[in-house]
Write a protein that holds these residues in place. Structure first.
Motif, PDB file in Angstrom:
ATOM      1  N   ILE A 180      -9.963 -47.138 -67.524  1.00 44.13           N
ATOM      2  CA  ILE A 180     -11.681 -48.551 -67.658  1.00 44.13           C
ATOM      3  C   ILE A 180     -11.932 -49.409 -67.979  1.00 44.13           C
ATOM      4  N   ALA A 181     -10.241 -49.912 -68.572  1.00 48.14           N
ATOM      5  CA  ALA A 181      -9.819 -50.901 -68.473  1.00 48.14           C
ATOM      6  C   ALA A 181      -9.834 -52.100 -66.995  1.00 48.14           C
ATOM      7  N   ASP A 197      -8.352 -45.046 -82.176  1.00 43.24           N
ATOM      8  CA  ASP A 197      -9.268 -45.251 -81.734  1.00 43.24           C
ATOM      9  C   ASP A 197     -10.515 -45.396 -82.813  1.00 43.24           C
ATOM     10  N   ASP A 255     -13.060 -52.186 -65.484  1.00 44.01           N
ATOM     11  CA  ASP A 255     -13.294 -52.716 -65.971  1.00 44.01           C
ATOM     12  C   ASP A 255     -12.814 -54.672 -65.416  1.00 44.01           C
ATOM     13  N   LEU A 277     -18.551 -47.578 -71.258  1.00 44.46           N
ATOM     14  CA  LEU A 277     -17.684 -46.741 -71.502  1.00 44.46           C
ATOM     15  C   LEU A 277     -16.430 -48.298 -72.375  1.00 44.46           C
ATOM     16  N   LYS A 278     -16.609 -48.579 -71.508  1.00 43.43           N
ATOM     17  CA  LYS A 278     -15.712 -49.858 -72.230  1.00 43.43           C
ATOM     18  C   LYS A 278     -16.084 -50.729 -73.287  1.00 43.43           C
ATOM     19  N   LYS A 279     -16.778 -50.520 -74.003  1.00 44.18           N
ATOM     20  CA  LYS A 279     -17.728 -51.214 -75.513  1.00 44.18           C
ATOM     21  C   LYS A 279     -16.132 -49.700 -76.004  1.00 44.18           C
ATOM     22  N   ASP A 280     -16.377 -49.361 -76.195  1.00 43.86           N
ATOM     23  CA  ASP A 280     -15.421 -47.814 -76.883  1.00 43.86           C
ATOM     24  C   ASP A 280     -14.078 -48.238 -76.652  1.00 43.86           C
ATOM     25  N   LYS A 329      -7.744 -51.000 -77.967  1.00 42.11           N
ATOM     26  CA  LYS A 329      -8.243 -51.139 -78.942  1.00 42.11           C
ATOM     27  C   LYS A 329      -6.460 -49.822 -78.929  1.00 42.11           C
ATOM     28  N   ARG A 361      -7.461 -39.565 -74.470  1.00 40.89           N
ATOM     29  CA  ARG A 361      -7.813 -41.021 -73.880  1.00 40.89           C
ATOM     30  C   ARG A 361      -6.605 -41.697 -72.938  1.00 40.89           C
TER      31      ARG A 361
END
Lengths: 477, 332
Positions: A15-16, A151, A19, B298-301, A148, A8
């Protein structure tokens, strides 16, 4: 191609990125000084890429839902290679993950530059100004996403630079007759420097087996790991063996695990005593075990150079894949049953290996001797020793002669290793095997001693004719 | 004791008042009949309706070509015919009237605090076209572009009643009545004291057409419909509709609780406060295509937790110490 692989990469970036622009709000001001407002409205954000994703919605809803406005939409535009940030083809990086307490070695990442467009729909100038003012000043001209890297190692950070490449404004505010919404549409174009990874596996076991071989009164256990070929090659230790598997692209990495000896008690019951040093095969608590290999090869008149490098000492720094400049403590003066140090030995180097000036041994070492005895082995002999002449360190400390040394060999038919350091935390230990070794002058032995835990622990092992490494229970005196 | 039962009955119907009509099914509202103190317009109206222009004139043997023609009679007749055609053939529409005060923001002349204030029913003449939708931009987007024709007199009658029901006072003297605005300008327009701004349909007003469960918004109002003009007078507004957006309008409790509108608008505006839907992650969906809650989950991961951000912080990126260049903006 390698097996299916999906971590991913782009999804996480999105996603980031979402955010970063999530939970923007606009106030509905009701005064000219913009101090009081009737309500605060959250600006939803969507990804507007799909063409048909709304079908389910139309089918399940009784009435058509009104679209909220203002609203933000993120759209992926394109990607292009980021060649100027490409690494060398031989690039390999080792990072230590404190969270997982292991080393991670990655391979060449694939840098790409992703382009996204973030567009907002607003229907009044107040919302328009509030949204743009919440975004534009924060990019001057870049910000960084912090995600990160992997994972499996949450403490390793990857910063992804987000460039605000440009803004475009579209104003559909002509109040002409017709069915058009009035829109003010600020659009921001972002470029992101992203690294992709092709499949690689961290050196961890993906399959495991332990096989027990009973030979007379001994039970030898062998651990077998299944690794992809490239990883197996890098993971293989000197005392381990590789063999083929039935599946192309994978190898079996075999390593010695333990040895049990059969004991028959008076009452006839049989027990097995573990004669293996605990954790000897893969010493625990030695995170940088691979960092520095010292291969000591002792040339004698009857033993050839087995190092493959044409030199007596080989020091390999795994960090940068370079050899430490030649150190030649062998081939020296005559010493009974042993070797003497060449006058050209640079003792500072020895001190460096054995830690800093306080005497603590900061790095683990692997000492190795490959030799064949000329005559029947005597119970007591020395493989190698080194000691210092009087030395003045860079900080002006004078170390008297013989204060820093190591030597190892056989004592009372047991392997031993003794070393001493100098300083406030100086160490002076002797390690021996618990049991005596039955050696001969027919086989070629490879003796290995691993010194770790800041010099406070050590483990012996040896092979016979390049066979399986046998770990030996080791005691410190 | 003898009981005498008296049977008493009375006809409670209103006294029979003759309500003339001219034969096309149109009714003349009672108010116009009873209101005797208006000008020539209303009186001639009544006369015109009772003695229609096209009724057979007595054959006097004289040509009537040179008779001075009363155009007002034609206009009024056209108005009433078209009004009643709308009543008879129009489509039922729920109409949501909104507040609009462009002077509330003297800089931009925007009103960002509009409210759906009133609700009433009004029939309109619709054009019909199949629905078109497109999905490739900001989720679902309706391309429905309705154009409806609203009869001016009828709309203002119903709007007037709605204003009166809601207790909204006219902006001007209630005795001022000057509704033929197309000939006399906006400034002079009065409808029993209500100004054009109060009683006209306007951009931003919302409506629901009987057949479609879609909330439409008036994007613009146009009175220039030459085909539908008659003797230099306008009778129709043409409204341009588009699907409504949830742009922060509030809905008054009167409208929310109005049983006539059957709760249609109640969950369509202010959807950011909740839609009752739940996504697979268990978040309450504010708007079905909104990714906000999902991203928060989702951002937590995904996000890296730098050491500067305390471990007790759940919203990592919401912490001031998260973005490395934060101090460029906040601490200089």
């Amino acid at each position: 191609m390698v097996p299916y692989y999906f971590v991913r990469t782009q999804e996480k970036v999105e996603i980031a990125l979402l955010d970063m622009f999530n939970n923007i709000v606009v106030n509905k001001y009701n005064d000219i000084t913009r101090t009081s407002y009737s309500q605060t409205i959250r600006v939803p954000i969507v990804i507007n890429q799909e063409k048909n994703f709304a079908n389910w919605f139309r089918n399940v809803e009784e009435k058509k839902r009104t679209m909220p406005i203002p609203i933000g939409g993120l759209r992926f535009v394109s990607k292009e290679p980021n060649n100027e940030n490409r690494t060398q083809s031989t690039y390999a990086r080792q990072i230590f993950s404190k969270a997982t307490e292991r080393w991670i070695q990655d391979i060449q990442p694939t840098p790409y530059r992703l382009t996204y467009e973030l567009e907002f729909l607003t229907d009044n100038l107040s919302d328009y100004h509030q949204i743009t003012e919440n975004i534009v000043p924060y990019f001057n001209t870049s910000r960084a996403l912090r995600i990160k890297e992997f994972d499996f190692a949450p403490d390793i950070e990857r910063k992804i630079i987000v460039y605000l490449a440009g803004t475009t404004e579209t104003f559909e505010d002509e109040l002409e007759a017709g069915s058009k919404h009035r829109f003010f549409k600020p659009k921001f174009t972002f470029r992101l420097d992203v690294d992709w990874y092709r499949p690689f596996e961290i050196p961890e076991m993906i399959k495991y087996a332990q096989m027990n071989f009973q030979i007379d009164d001994f039970m030898h256990s062998q651990q077998i790991f299944v690794y992809p070929d490239p990883i197996a090659q890098t993971e293989k230790k000197a005392w381990e063996q590789l063999s083929d598997t039935t599946r192309t692209g994978y190898s079996l990495l075999k390593t010695f695990s333990r040895s049990l000896v059969k004991e028959t008690n008076i009452d006839g019951t049989v027990t097995w005593e573990n004669i293996t040093a605990p954790d000897a095969v893969r010493p625990v608590g030695v995170p940088s075990f691979n960092l520095l290999h010292l291969d000591f090869d002792n040339d004698t008149s009857h033993e050839v150079d087995r190092s493959g490098f044409g030199r007596d000492f080989v020091a390999l720094n795994d960090n940068n894949r370079t050899f430490i400049s030649p150190l030649e403590p062998g081939n020296g003066q005559d010493t009974p049953d042993g070797y003497k140090v060449d006058p050209t030995v640079k003792w500072n180097k020895i001190l460096d290996w054995f830690g800093t000036n306080n005497g603590l041994n900061e790095s683990p070492f692997t000492f190795q001797s490959i030799l064949q005895f000329k005559n029947s082995p005597v119970p007591d002999t020395i493989f190698q020793y080194l000691l210092n002449d009087e030395t003045t360190t860079d900080t002006g400390v004078v170390i008297p002669q013989g204060e820093v040394f190591f030597d190892w060999g056989l004592i009372d038919s047991k392997l031993y290793f003794t070393f001493k350091t100098y300083g406030s935390d100086s160490l002076f230990y002797t390690f021996t095997t618990k049991n005596k070794l039955d050696l001969n002058n027919m086989d070629i032995y490879k003796f290995v001693f691993v010194l770790y835990d800041s010099g406070n622990a050590g483990t012996f092992g040896y092979t016979i004719n390049n066979g399986t490494m046998i770990a030996l229970e080791t005691m410190r005196t | 004791m003898a009981t005498i039962t008296l049977s008493v009955s009375y006809n409670l119907r209103d006294s029979a008042t003759e309500l003339h009509n001219f034969g096309v099914g149109a009714n003349v509202s009672r108010g116009l009949w009873d209101n005797r103190d208006k000008g020539i317009l209303e009186r001639s109206e009544k006369h015109q309706i009772n003695v229609p222009e096209w009724s057979q004139q007595p054959n006097t043997g004289l040509s009537t070509y040179f008779r001075r023609h009363n155009g007002f009679k034609d206009q009024e007749r056209h108005n009433r015919v078209s009004r009643n055609f709308t009543l008879r053939q129009g489509t039922f529409v729920k109409y949501y009237a909104t507040s609009f005060d462009p002077m509330s923001d003297p800089l931009y002349h925007e009103d960002n605090n509009r409210e759906v204030q009133r609700y009433f029913d009004v029939p309109m003449i619709l054009t019909f076209q199949p629905e078109n939708e497109i999905y490739n931009r900001f989720g679902i987007q309706h391309l429905d572009e309705f154009e409806v024709h609203v009869h001016m007199s009828l709309f203002m009658e119903l709007q007037f009643a709605s204003l009166r029901r809601a207790g909204i006072l006219p902006a001007c003297d209630p005795n001022e009545h000057n509704p033929i605005w197309s000939q006399r300008g906006y400034e002079g327009f009065r409808y029993y004291g209500y100004s054009a701004q109060q009683i006209f349909p306007k951009a931003g007003d919302l409506m629901k057409i009987e057949a479609f469960d879609t909330l439409y918004e008036i994007e613009s109002v146009k009175d220039a419909a030459p085909d539908h003009q008659h003797r230099w007078r306008k009778y129709w507004w043409k409204l341009f509709l588009k699907d409504a957006m949830d742009n922060g309008k509030k809905v008054s409790t009167d409208v929310l609780n109005d049983p006539e509108q059957e709760g249609f608008i109640n969950d369509l505006l202010g959807a950011q406060s909740g839609s009752g839907l739940v996504d697979p992650l268990g978040n309450s969906i504010k708007w079905p295509f909104d990714a906000s809650c999902t991203v928060d989950q989702l951002k937590k991961d995904v996000l890296f937790r730098p050491p500067e951000v305390d471990k007790s912080v759940t919203d990592i990126s919401g912490d001031n110490n998260f973005y490395p260049c934060y101090d460029k903006f906040g601490k200089w």
